[in-house]
Each structure stands twice: as C-alpha cells, then as structure tokens.
Write an enzyme that holds these catalytic residues in place. Structure first.
Site, PDB file in Angstrom:
ATOM      1  N   ARG A  44     -45.354  -1.464 -74.395  1.00 51.01           N
ATOM      2  CA  ARG A  44     -46.428  -2.358 -73.918  1.00 51.01           C
ATOM      3  C   ARG A  44     -47.435  -1.624 -73.027  1.00 51.01           C
ATOM      4  O   ARG A  44     -47.937  -2.177 -72.046  1.00 51.01           O
ATOM      5  CB  ARG A  44     -45.856  -3.558 -73.144  1.00 51.01           C
ATOM      6  N   SER A  88     -45.203 -13.362 -73.964  1.00 52.25           N
ATOM      7  CA  SER A  88     -44.334 -12.896 -72.872  1.00 52.25           C
ATOM      8  C   SER A  88     -45.155 -12.657 -71.623  1.00 52.25           C
ATOM      9  O   SER A  88     -46.123 -11.906 -71.656  1.00 52.25           O
ATOM     10  CB  SER A  88     -43.662 -11.584 -73.263  1.00 52.25           C
ATOM     11  N   GLU A 143     -46.741  -8.692 -67.944  1.00 49.00           N
ATOM     12  CA  GLU A 143     -47.148  -8.010 -69.177  1.00 49.00           C
ATOM     13  C   GLU A 143     -48.651  -8.144 -69.431  1.00 49.00           C
ATOM     14  O   GLU A 143     -49.302  -7.157 -69.777  1.00 49.00           O
ATOM     15  CB  GLU A 143     -46.329  -8.572 -70.346  1.00 49.00           C
TER      16      GLU A 143
HETATM   17  N1  EPU Z   1     -33.098 -14.909 -74.271  1.00 49.02           N
HETATM   18  C1  EPU Z   1     -32.635 -15.744 -73.276  1.00 49.02           C
HETATM   19  N2  EPU Z   1     -33.353 -16.853 -72.977  1.00 49.02           N
HETATM   20  C2  EPU Z   1     -34.516 -17.167 -73.609  1.00 49.02           C
HETATM   21  C3  EPU Z   1     -34.981 -16.323 -74.624  1.00 49.02           C
HETATM   22  C4  EPU Z   1     -34.273 -15.196 -74.934  1.00 49.02           C
HETATM   23  O1  EPU Z   1     -31.587 -15.503 -72.687  1.00 49.02           O
HETATM   24  O2  EPU Z   1     -35.101 -18.196 -73.238  1.00 49.02           O
HETATM   25  C5  EPU Z   1     -32.331 -13.690 -74.579  1.00 49.02           C
HETATM   26  C6  EPU Z   1     -31.520 -13.904 -75.828  1.00 49.02           C
HETATM   27  O3  EPU Z   1     -30.250 -13.310 -75.634  1.00 49.02           O
HETATM   28  C7  EPU Z   1     -32.267 -13.128 -76.886  1.00 49.02           C
HETATM   29  C8  EPU Z   1     -32.907 -12.004 -76.064  1.00 49.02           C
HETATM   30  O4  EPU Z   1     -33.200 -12.609 -74.801  1.00 49.02           O
HETATM   31  O5  EPU Z   1     -31.420 -12.632 -77.865  1.00 49.02           O
HETATM   32  C9  EPU Z   1     -34.172 -11.440 -76.677  1.00 49.02           C
HETATM   33  O6  EPU Z   1     -35.081 -12.495 -76.940  1.00 49.02           O
HETATM   34  P1  EPU Z   1     -36.254 -12.307 -78.023  1.00 49.02           P
HETATM   35  O7  EPU Z   1     -35.705 -11.799 -79.290  1.00 49.02           O
HETATM   36  O8  EPU Z   1     -37.058 -13.553 -78.046  1.00 49.02           O
HETATM   37  O9  EPU Z   1     -37.102 -11.104 -77.446  1.00 49.02           O
HETATM   38  P2  EPU Z   1     -37.676 -10.773 -76.011  1.00 49.02           P
HETATM   39  O10 EPU Z   1     -37.073  -9.473 -75.591  1.00 49.02           O
HETATM   40  O11 EPU Z   1     -37.560 -11.890 -75.053  1.00 49.02           O
HETATM   41  C10 EPU Z   1     -39.620  -9.301 -76.926  1.00 49.02           C
HETATM   42  C11 EPU Z   1     -41.109  -9.203 -76.786  1.00 49.02           C
HETATM   43  C12 EPU Z   1     -41.775 -10.279 -77.639  1.00 49.02           C
HETATM   44  C13 EPU Z   1     -41.371 -10.056 -79.078  1.00 49.02           C
HETATM   45  C14 EPU Z   1     -39.831 -10.158 -79.178  1.00 49.02           C
HETATM   46  C15 EPU Z   1     -39.333  -9.831 -80.557  1.00 49.02           C
HETATM   47  C16 EPU Z   1     -41.581  -8.259 -74.615  1.00 49.02           C
HETATM   48  C17 EPU Z   1     -42.078  -8.504 -73.227  1.00 49.02           C
HETATM   49  N3  EPU Z   1     -41.511  -9.335 -75.400  1.00 49.02           N
HETATM   50  O12 EPU Z   1     -39.221 -10.541 -76.361  1.00 49.02           O
HETATM   51  O13 EPU Z   1     -43.180 -10.079 -77.543  1.00 49.02           O
HETATM   52  O14 EPU Z   1     -41.952 -11.016 -79.931  1.00 49.02           O
HETATM   53  O15 EPU Z   1     -39.238  -9.182 -78.277  1.00 49.02           O
HETATM   54  O16 EPU Z   1     -39.452  -8.464 -80.788  1.00 49.02           O
HETATM   55  O17 EPU Z   1     -41.270  -7.124 -74.964  1.00 49.02           O
HETATM   56  C18 EPU Z   1     -45.122 -10.656 -76.330  1.00 49.02           C
HETATM   57  O18 EPU Z   1     -45.204  -9.476 -75.995  1.00 49.02           O
HETATM   58  O19 EPU Z   1     -45.980 -11.499 -75.948  1.00 49.02           O
HETATM   59  C19 EPU Z   1     -44.007 -11.099 -77.132  1.00 49.02           C
HETATM   60  C20 EPU Z   1     -43.795 -12.373 -77.444  1.00 49.02           C
END
Ligand code: EPU
Length: 339
Positions: free
Chosen positions: A152, A233, A332
C-alpha cells in the site's frame, strides 16, 4: 465548491475551486494559470479523507482512453474507472487484473497506494507510470523500479518526492501494464478465500471466473460506496516484528498472520480487522459515522457524518488497539489537509 460528490466517504469538505482535467495537453496551461497557488488532485476520491476545508484548487482527473496491444501491453489514461478497465481487459482476452476486480477508484490512483487484493498488487503488473511534473512542467516517466512499490505504498506517497498535499509535484496521467493472453495465463488463487471457492472445482478456474468470484467476495464483505460512504480499508494491516507476532499469537492463537516478502522475513503482517473486531468496534456507531458491520476495517459515513467525526472514531480505534494489543494502526487513505 462542495466536494461531497467527489469523495466516496461523502464528507462535505469545500475546496476554493474545482478544475476538471480532461486531457493531458491542458496541464501546461493549468500549471501556468495556478502558478504557486495551492492545488490538490482527486481521482474519484475513493482513498482520501477530506476532513477539513480544502484551501486549494481541486484538480479532478477526468482524462480517459485505453488501448491494449496484441502483446498484452495495456495503456490506460489516469481517469479511467479501475473496475471497468479490469473487466474490459478480460473481455479483450488478457489476464492479470482479475484479482483486482471491483476495487473502487481510477487507474491513475491505483499506483499511488499500490492497490492490492487476493494476493496480487498493481506493482506486479505495472510497467510504467506517466505523470505531469508541475515543477519542471513536462511529462515524466517512472519505470516500475522507480515507483518503489511496497505494501500500500509507492514513491507517490513520499512527501519528499511528491511534496505537501496542497502542492503535489506529480499529476499521474497514464499507466502502462503488462498483461498475459488468456490461453497462456495462470491465475493466482492462493489467497484463502479464493482457494476455498475453487477447491471443489477440480480444475484451474479461468481468469473471468476468478474475477467473478472476487466480485462475489467483495460484494459480500465490503460496503458499496454507492450505498454507504466509505474508503475501503481505513487502516493498513500492521507489520510487526516476528518476535511481537509470536508474542501476539501465543496470547491470541486465532489472530490471522500473513507472510512478508523474502527481504522482510524478520517482519510479519497481522490482521487489522481482527484486532479492531476484538476491541468491540465491528458495527459500532458514533452519531452518523461508524464501523461497517460486515468488515471491521471499513469506517462508514451513515449520511450526515463529518470529517471531524471520522477522525475521532479512527483515533478511538487506534487508542483501543494500542491499549489492548500494543499495536499501532496506520491509516491507509490519504488525509487532506495532511496531519
Ligand atoms: N477479519 C476479522 N473481522 C472482520 C474482517 C476480517 O476478524 O470484520 C479477519 C478474518 O479472519 C479474515 C481476515 O481478517 O480472514 C482477513 O480479512 P480480509 O480477507 O477481508 O482481508 P483484510 O486483510 O482485512 C485486505 C486489504 C483489502 C483487500 C483484502 C483482500 C488492506 C488494508 N486491506 O483486507 O483491501 O480487499 O485484503 O485481499 O490490506 C482496501 O485496501 O481498501 C481493501 C479493501
């Protein structure tokens, strides 16, 4: 001029003036007209927090145009809608962007925070960025290595290069990407959510199937800015030392951890959403702003929220996560004004 229609958090910030930049050739005249007056640049406003009056002229990037060669070199003007570009590239028979489907925003904004999802980042596909240089008043090219992509992050987020928010040096006009002809493409489905979706398929999914699955996952988890104001995010997943990650895992075995690139093997990325949810914020509401009830990493504007309220909520979350887990969450999106 009210910018609430020009930022997806729908914050009601006012700018001194707004100029729509429709073509690259008008940037020279715009530079001359603005001189040293403050300016800021907006694409579709899907990664900015306009939390106070914008005492600057907002330049809205509306330069459009796209083309792809037989060799899969995609050239997109900065004002192209990112998701439409992804779907168009697939329809032209080229793969590479399918994991990045349905990310809000414009092509020109994509390299700034090196957009990424489901195991792929823009930096994995980008050849070069072309930008108007307000200082030298000419177009400049940044090859992939010049962009200094990391999680990012890119050179376009570095204030020593880009300058302050109200005098940005570079206005991105075009990006060039390398894609692969679909019959030759291998799709990336390592990310847990994608693997789960394709495990029972019994064959490798097509790039279009990957895009459709990504769209389905995103629609289920993330709020659509057309329905409720948000910038995706709000915090980066924090990168901590391996030692701290081990410490956290000992106390919280279900905290999701993600590997880092080889050169940063002593570091570990952990899930910000998990930390925020465990502090009790998922679905929380403070007046007209809150935390999305489907994903704890997304702050939302329920309608009449202000930038000040969003900042207060973000601060409350940061304090709670530091107090409970000793981890600092870095925002972010970009803040305008800065700080
Ligand atoms: N989780 C929770 N609570 C929640 C949501 C998620 O505990 O409310 C945990 C779950 O265990 C889940 C893990 O977090 O398995 C990961 O969640 P998710 O797959 O939604 O990914 P993220 O790490 O929260 C990142 C990016 C997203 C991107 C997704 C998929 C960042 C800051 N965010 O989110 O990007 O779509 O991975 O690759 O790196 C963005 O940048 O705006 C964005 C949405």
């Amino acid at each position: 001029m009210n910018l609430s229609a020009h930022n997806t958090l729908r914050l009601p910030a006012r700018a001194d003036d707004v100029i729509e930049v429709l073509q690259v050739s008008s940037l020279s005249a715009i530079s001359d007209a603005l001189g040293e007056q403050p300016r800021c640049i907006l694409g579709s406003g899907s990664n900015v927090v306009l939390h106070a009056p914008i005492n600057a002229t907002a330049l809205l990037c509306r330069i459009t145009g796209r083309a792809i060669t037989d060799q899969g070199v995609l050239i997109a003007s900065a004002g192209e809608n990112w998701h439409e570009l992804v779907m168009w590239s697939l329809a032209q028979g080229f793969a590479g962007l399918e994991n990045l489907a349905l990310i809000p925003g414009t092509a020109g904004a994509a390299p700034i925070q090196n957009i990424g999802a489901y195991g792929v980042e823009l930096g994995d596909r980008l050849i070069r960025v072309t930008a108007w240089d307000f200082q030298e008043r000419c177009l400049k090219q940044f090859e992939n290595a010049d962009c200094q992509f990391s999680y990012r992050n890119s050179i376009f987020k570095n204030p020593e290069v880009q300058g302050p928010w109200n005098r940005p040096r570079y206005f991105i006009t075009e990006i060039t990407l390398q894609l692969t002809a679909i019959p030759l493409a291998t799709v990336q489905t390592e990310y847990a959510d994608l693997r789960a979706a394709f495990d029972k398929l019994g064959r490798a999914p097509t790039p279009l199937e990957v895009a459709q699955t990504v769209i389905g996952i995103r629609k289920k988890k993330l709020p659509d800015p057309a329905d409720i104001g948000n910038v995706g995010s709000f915090f980066k997943n924090p990168v901590v030392s391996q030692l701290q990650a081990q410490h956290l895992s000992l106390l919280h075995p279900d905290l999701p951890r993600y590997p880092m690139p080889e050169q940063s093997a002593d570091l570990c990325k952990v899930s910000a959403a998990w930390l925020i949810e465990r502090c009790g914020f998922k679905g929380a509401r403070r007046g007209d702003v809150g935390v999305h009830d489907g994903h704890a990493l997304v702050l939302v504007n329920h309608g009449g929220g202000t930038g000040r309220e969003i900042l207060a909520l973000a601060h409350e979350i940061q304090q709670a996560v530091v107090a409970k887990f000793g981890v600092f969450l870095e925002p972010e999106p970009m803040f305008m004004p800065e700080g």
